[in-house]
Design a protein around this motif. Sequence first.
Motif, PDB file in Angstrom:
ATOM      1  N   TRP A 220     -18.151 -13.691 -30.205  1.00 25.86           N
ATOM      2  CA  TRP A 220     -17.051 -13.503 -29.394  1.00 25.86           C
ATOM      3  C   TRP A 220     -16.854 -11.983 -28.978  1.00 25.86           C
ATOM      4  N   ALA A 221     -17.070 -11.123 -29.929  1.00 26.18           N
ATOM      5  CA  ALA A 221     -16.776  -9.730 -29.841  1.00 26.18           C
ATOM      6  C   ALA A 221     -17.816  -9.151 -29.083  1.00 26.18           C
ATOM      7  N   SER A 222     -19.203  -9.630 -29.165  1.00 22.91           N
ATOM      8  CA  SER A 222     -20.410  -9.061 -28.029  1.00 22.91           C
ATOM      9  C   SER A 222     -20.191  -9.751 -26.659  1.00 22.91           C
ATOM     10  N   ALA A 223     -19.780 -11.121 -26.598  1.00 23.90           N
ATOM     11  CA  ALA A 223     -19.458 -11.695 -25.628  1.00 23.90           C
ATOM     12  C   ALA A 223     -18.261 -11.137 -24.430  1.00 23.90           C
TER      13      ALA A 223
ATOM     14  N   LEU B  10     -28.519  -5.169 -17.712  1.00 26.39           N
ATOM     15  CA  LEU B  10     -29.433  -4.908 -18.621  1.00 26.39           C
ATOM     16  C   LEU B  10     -28.426  -4.964 -19.962  1.00 26.39           C
ATOM     17  N   ALA B  11     -27.341  -4.616 -20.101  1.00 29.08           N
ATOM     18  CA  ALA B  11     -26.368  -4.602 -21.189  1.00 29.08           C
ATOM     19  C   ALA B  11     -26.357  -6.005 -21.706  1.00 29.08           C
TER      20      ALA B  11
ATOM     21  N   LEU C 249     -28.081 -10.184 -25.701  1.00 30.26           N
ATOM     22  CA  LEU C 249     -28.712 -11.493 -25.827  1.00 30.26           C
ATOM     23  C   LEU C 249     -30.020 -11.461 -26.663  1.00 30.26           C
ATOM     24  N   THR C 250     -30.952 -10.392 -26.321  1.00 30.90           N
ATOM     25  CA  THR C 250     -32.198 -10.370 -26.949  1.00 30.90           C
ATOM     26  C   THR C 250     -32.241  -9.595 -28.259  1.00 30.90           C
ATOM     27  N   HIS C 251     -30.971  -8.712 -28.588  1.00 29.34           N
ATOM     28  CA  HIS C 251     -30.807  -7.631 -29.588  1.00 29.34           C
ATOM     29  C   HIS C 251     -32.124  -6.783 -29.670  1.00 29.34           C
TER      30      HIS C 251
ATOM     31  N   PHE D  42     -33.371  -2.577 -23.976  1.00 29.00           N
ATOM     32  CA  PHE D  42     -32.510  -2.768 -22.932  1.00 29.00           C
ATOM     33  C   PHE D  42     -31.449  -2.100 -22.791  1.00 29.00           C
ATOM     34  N   PRO D  43     -30.947  -1.759 -24.075  1.00 30.54           N
ATOM     35  CA  PRO D  43     -29.529  -0.705 -23.936  1.00 30.54           C
ATOM     36  C   PRO D  43     -30.086   0.645 -23.804  1.00 30.54           C
TER      37      PRO D  43
END
Length: 244
Positions: A185-188, A31-32, A37-39, A43-44
């Motif tokens: 990159w930070a989010s990944a 879910l994270a 991916l969807t913003h 989900f969060p």
Amino acid sequence: MTSSVQSVRDTPRRETTRRYVLPLLLAYPLLAMAGALTHRQVFPLIALSLLLTAVLLPRLLTRRVRPWLAWLGLLSALLLLSLYGFASLLLEAVPVLINALLACWFGRTLASAEPLVARFIVAIEGAERLQQPGVARYARQLTWFWTVLLGVQAGVLAMLLLFAAHGGLLARLGIVSPLPLSDRWASAWLHVGGYALLGAAFLLEYAYRRWRLRHLSHPGLHDMLLQLALHWPQLLHGNRAATP
């Protein structure tokens, strides 16, 4: 006698906890990643709710009023944060907190005669295993390794959370980042890379251990993970606490 009766009463609760905590924890990173991916805030919000439920589940199963009130209060706070768009930011802070807490957990046991990896060994293979050549020393070295790795990981994740060019905490507060980092990159790394690194480190260490201590027999990876899941309360409180 009293402790025996209490142990019998606690057995169904422990079994229920083991049955439901793992699915909740496995659903959390999925879910994270969906949120990243969807913003979409939903989900969060669900991911944090599942993580909170997994953490509080042992207390909720006692059927006492205070844990349930705490759970409902925290869920309400999460819902309020999601309405203001902060659920995703809170979700991104979770990996920082998890790594920092794990680093402290490993590190604190280094000051004792029972480093955390030694607890793992006793839980899985018995206390006699520590008496075999090289095992106790390796357990302490490996506890150091995980303490350092998790501590460094927490620091890296905190920097990504703060300094991401557009989605970082400083940017959201209207402060120009002194070290603008790529949001992608930070989010990944926050949602995927950090977990992948720990998984890879675990598997590589398992392979290295079998080579370094090749004069000993070793349990299979599946059996080792199963024993860890079955004995996690013993790992939390120490092996001495588990002895009758």
